[in-house]
Design a protein around this motif. Sequence first.
Motif, PDB file in Angstrom:
ATOM      1  N   LEU A 182      54.533  47.883  43.424  1.00  0.00           N
ATOM      2  CA  LEU A 182      56.105  47.813  43.498  1.00  0.00           C
ATOM      3  C   LEU A 182      56.725  49.308  43.411  1.00  0.00           C
ATOM      4  O   LEU A 182      57.824  49.273  43.907  1.00  0.00           O
ATOM      5  N   ASP A 183      55.761  49.990  42.760  1.00  0.00           N
ATOM      6  CA  ASP A 183      56.192  51.533  42.840  1.00  0.00           C
ATOM      7  C   ASP A 183      56.325  51.997  44.194  1.00  0.00           C
ATOM      8  O   ASP A 183      57.117  52.866  44.501  1.00  0.00           O
ATOM      9  N   VAL A 184      55.388  51.730  45.105  1.00  0.00           N
ATOM     10  CA  VAL A 184      55.447  51.967  46.457  1.00  0.00           C
ATOM     11  C   VAL A 184      56.635  51.532  47.312  1.00  0.00           C
ATOM     12  O   VAL A 184      57.337  52.113  48.015  1.00  0.00           O
ATOM     13  N   LEU A 185      56.956  49.995  46.940  1.00  0.00           N
ATOM     14  CA  LEU A 185      58.170  49.537  47.487  1.00  0.00           C
ATOM     15  C   LEU A 185      59.487  50.399  47.207  1.00  0.00           C
ATOM     16  O   LEU A 185      60.275  50.354  47.991  1.00  0.00           O
ATOM     17  N   GLN A 186      59.472  50.483  45.753  1.00  0.00           N
ATOM     18  CA  GLN A 186      60.776  51.192  45.324  1.00  0.00           C
ATOM     19  C   GLN A 186      61.069  52.409  45.793  1.00  0.00           C
ATOM     20  O   GLN A 186      62.005  52.937  45.876  1.00  0.00           O
ATOM     21  N   GLY A 187      59.968  53.295  46.078  1.00  0.00           N
ATOM     22  CA  GLY A 187      59.975  54.671  46.543  1.00  0.00           C
ATOM     23  C   GLY A 187      59.631  54.787  48.042  1.00  0.00           C
ATOM     24  O   GLY A 187      59.419  55.724  48.347  1.00  0.00           O
ATOM     25  N   LEU A 188      59.950  53.624  48.703  1.00  0.00           N
ATOM     26  CA  LEU A 188      59.436  53.392  50.141  1.00  0.00           C
ATOM     27  C   LEU A 188      60.404  54.523  50.753  1.00  0.00           C
ATOM     28  O   LEU A 188      59.962  55.125  51.971  1.00  0.00           O
ATOM     29  N   THR A 189      61.554  54.566  50.671  1.00  0.00           N
ATOM     30  CA  THR A 189      62.647  55.429  51.493  1.00  0.00           C
ATOM     31  C   THR A 189      62.068  57.032  51.095  1.00  0.00           C
ATOM     32  O   THR A 189      62.022  57.670  52.261  1.00  0.00           O
ATOM     33  N   THR A 190      61.808  57.312  50.009  1.00  0.00           N
ATOM     34  CA  THR A 190      61.585  58.666  49.722  1.00  0.00           C
ATOM     35  C   THR A 190      60.187  58.977  50.450  1.00  0.00           C
ATOM     36  O   THR A 190      60.138  59.889  50.870  1.00  0.00           O
ATOM     37  N   LEU A 191      59.127  58.232  50.448  1.00  0.00           N
ATOM     38  CA  LEU A 191      57.938  58.203  51.065  1.00  0.00           C
ATOM     39  C   LEU A 191      58.178  58.625  52.715  1.00  0.00           C
ATOM     40  O   LEU A 191      57.543  59.321  53.207  1.00  0.00           O
ATOM     41  N   LYS A 192      58.990  57.702  53.026  1.00  0.00           N
ATOM     42  CA  LYS A 192      59.284  57.649  54.738  1.00  0.00           C
ATOM     43  C   LYS A 192      59.753  59.171  54.877  1.00  0.00           C
ATOM     44  O   LYS A 192      59.449  59.782  55.989  1.00  0.00           O
ATOM     45  N   LEU A 194      59.551  61.841  53.379  1.00  0.00           N
ATOM     46  CA  LEU A 194      58.403  63.068  53.297  1.00  0.00           C
ATOM     47  C   LEU A 194      57.280  62.838  54.006  1.00  0.00           C
ATOM     48  O   LEU A 194      56.448  63.748  54.137  1.00  0.00           O
ATOM     49  N   GLY A 195      57.323  61.686  54.835  1.00  0.00           N
ATOM     50  CA  GLY A 195      56.042  61.403  55.878  1.00  0.00           C
ATOM     51  C   GLY A 195      54.903  61.164  55.169  1.00  0.00           C
ATOM     52  O   GLY A 195      53.824  61.292  55.721  1.00  0.00           O
ATOM     53  N   ARG A 196      55.178  60.355  54.031  1.00  0.00           N
ATOM     54  CA  ARG A 196      53.803  59.923  53.182  1.00  0.00           C
ATOM     55  C   ARG A 196      53.788  58.631  53.131  1.00  0.00           C
ATOM     56  O   ARG A 196      52.758  58.202  52.370  1.00  0.00           O
ATOM     57  N   SER A 197      54.485  57.981  53.832  1.00  0.00           N
ATOM     58  CA  SER A 197      54.423  56.285  53.763  1.00  0.00           C
ATOM     59  C   SER A 197      53.130  55.696  54.076  1.00  0.00           C
ATOM     60  O   SER A 197      52.283  54.712  53.355  1.00  0.00           O
ATOM     61  N   ARG A 198      52.542  56.240  55.229  1.00  0.00           N
ATOM     62  CA  ARG A 198      51.366  55.534  55.820  1.00  0.00           C
ATOM     63  C   ARG A 198      50.215  55.897  54.866  1.00  0.00           C
ATOM     64  O   ARG A 198      48.999  55.155  55.011  1.00  0.00           O
ATOM     65  N   GLN A 200      49.872  55.479  51.909  1.00  0.00           N
ATOM     66  CA  GLN A 200      49.919  54.476  50.824  1.00  0.00           C
ATOM     67  C   GLN A 200      48.959  53.337  51.394  1.00  0.00           C
ATOM     68  O   GLN A 200      48.386  52.472  50.471  1.00  0.00           O
ATOM     69  N   ILE A 201      48.832  53.000  52.815  1.00  0.00           N
ATOM     70  CA  ILE A 201      48.061  51.861  53.134  1.00  0.00           C
ATOM     71  C   ILE A 201      46.757  51.906  52.838  1.00  0.00           C
ATOM     72  O   ILE A 201      45.979  51.031  52.144  1.00  0.00           O
ATOM     73  N   GLY A 202      46.033  53.248  52.614  1.00  0.00           N
ATOM     74  CA  GLY A 202      44.827  53.288  52.342  1.00  0.00           C
ATOM     75  C   GLY A 202      44.476  53.195  50.860  1.00  0.00           C
ATOM     76  O   GLY A 202      43.447  52.419  50.231  1.00  0.00           O
ATOM     77  N   VAL A 203      45.634  53.439  50.094  1.00  0.00           N
ATOM     78  CA  VAL A 203      45.342  53.429  48.539  1.00  0.00           C
ATOM     79  C   VAL A 203      45.617  51.996  48.189  1.00  0.00           C
ATOM     80  O   VAL A 203      44.828  51.286  47.255  1.00  0.00           O
ATOM     81  N   LEU A 204      46.613  51.026  48.861  1.00  0.00           N
ATOM     82  CA  LEU A 204      46.736  49.843  48.515  1.00  0.00           C
ATOM     83  C   LEU A 204      45.430  48.941  48.994  1.00  0.00           C
ATOM     84  O   LEU A 204      45.069  48.033  48.333  1.00  0.00           O
ATOM     85  N   ARG A 205      44.941  49.402  50.132  1.00  0.00           N
ATOM     86  CA  ARG A 205      43.678  48.939  50.506  1.00  0.00           C
ATOM     87  C   ARG A 205      42.557  48.946  49.284  1.00  0.00           C
ATOM     88  O   ARG A 205      41.512  48.281  48.947  1.00  0.00           O
ATOM     89  N   GLN A 206      42.512  50.305  49.011  1.00  0.00           N
ATOM     90  CA  GLN A 206      41.228  50.498  47.899  1.00  0.00           C
ATOM     91  C   GLN A 206      41.743  49.714  46.513  1.00  0.00           C
ATOM     92  O   GLN A 206      40.663  49.438  45.961  1.00  0.00           O
TER      93      GLN A 206
END
Length: 389
Positions: A182-192, A194-198, A200-206
């Motif tokens: 949920l934190d990733v969803l809420q901060g997805l705009t900011t992550l995009k 800053l170029g850090r959104s992708r 999070q894929i590895g983190v979520l998978r882990q």
Amino acid sequence: GLTIFLGFLDCLFTVIQAWILSRVINGVFLDGADLKGSAPLLSLLLLSFLGRAAVLWAGEISAKHVALKVKTSLREKLYAHIQKLGPLYARGERTGELVNTATEGIEALDAYFSEYLPQLVLAALLPLTFLFVILPLDRLSGLVLLLTAPLIPVFMVLIGDRADAMTKRQWRTLSRMSAHFLDVLQGLTTLKLLGRSRLQIGVLRQVSEQFRARTMGVLRVAFLSALVLEMVATLSTAIVAVEIGLRLLYGWLSFEQALFVLLLAPEFYLPLRLLGTRFHAGVAGVTAAGRIFEILDDKGVGEQATIVKITREANAVSSYPVIDQPNSFDSVSYTYPDGRVALKNISFTIDPREKIALVGPSGAGKSTIAALLLGWMEPSAGKVQGCSN
């Protein structure tokens, strides 16, 4: 209470069925009776089947009703308490973890109240009822049942400690996964931006893989415990069957009496086996309830604050709706429930269309003033007037 009473009625119907079956089979097989002469008993057997089915159905409905009532009440209390704690509490907690507790956590209590809790009482009541019926007819079989019955709870406790620890780890992993997602969803705009959104894929998978491993570990222990309990119950029933068969062979026991006891032997262990099976649902419910009541017991805390510097920019044009009355602090003080003083005798006035900036180090009280202005909490002393009213 109704669920337990219906479970007890199911036990009585089981005894009646065993008695009728042993009576009819003994009459037809040994005494030469025909089915026509056994018709009254067979009709009674059919009625007992229907009665037992009705009792089991009513017991399920009653148990689900209890669980639904408890979950609804607890969910309302939890939501009301979170609202009472206000945004300050939610700001200090991970929103995803709170959402998971308020949804999955409360749903985990369904099996606890509808299955485990009634079965806990029935596991003590029903075997004693069967013993009360069997002992006057066959003391040796009753003694065997009495000595072997404690083996199931002993193994259940030995395996239960391990299952309890693993279930708690699984719940913590699920909470962390929900919070992070949920934190990733809420901060997805900011992550995009800053170029850090992708990344999070590895983190979520882990995190998902950790939760999968925890869940499979809990299921492994659950299946292992079910196997052990089934094996103990099967061996105990076999002991009863062997000693009944030997005594029947030597003519020390009548066929009708032996068949009646043998039919009841598996039913004697069934409540204990069901308790072992539903023990894991109970552990999951207790683990979830621990977090729920931790939130309900929380009175709310805040951060320390001491000094506030107020810088005013007068007559500034604001894009926000105009407030016709001023906002003012009149000798406002605020002390958090843990005794920390956040504000002491703060006074100022904000006129309509006026902007101010609160400047100060971390812990100076800026967030506390904003929360008081928004009406999220009441001052310990003094008076706040303006938008919050």
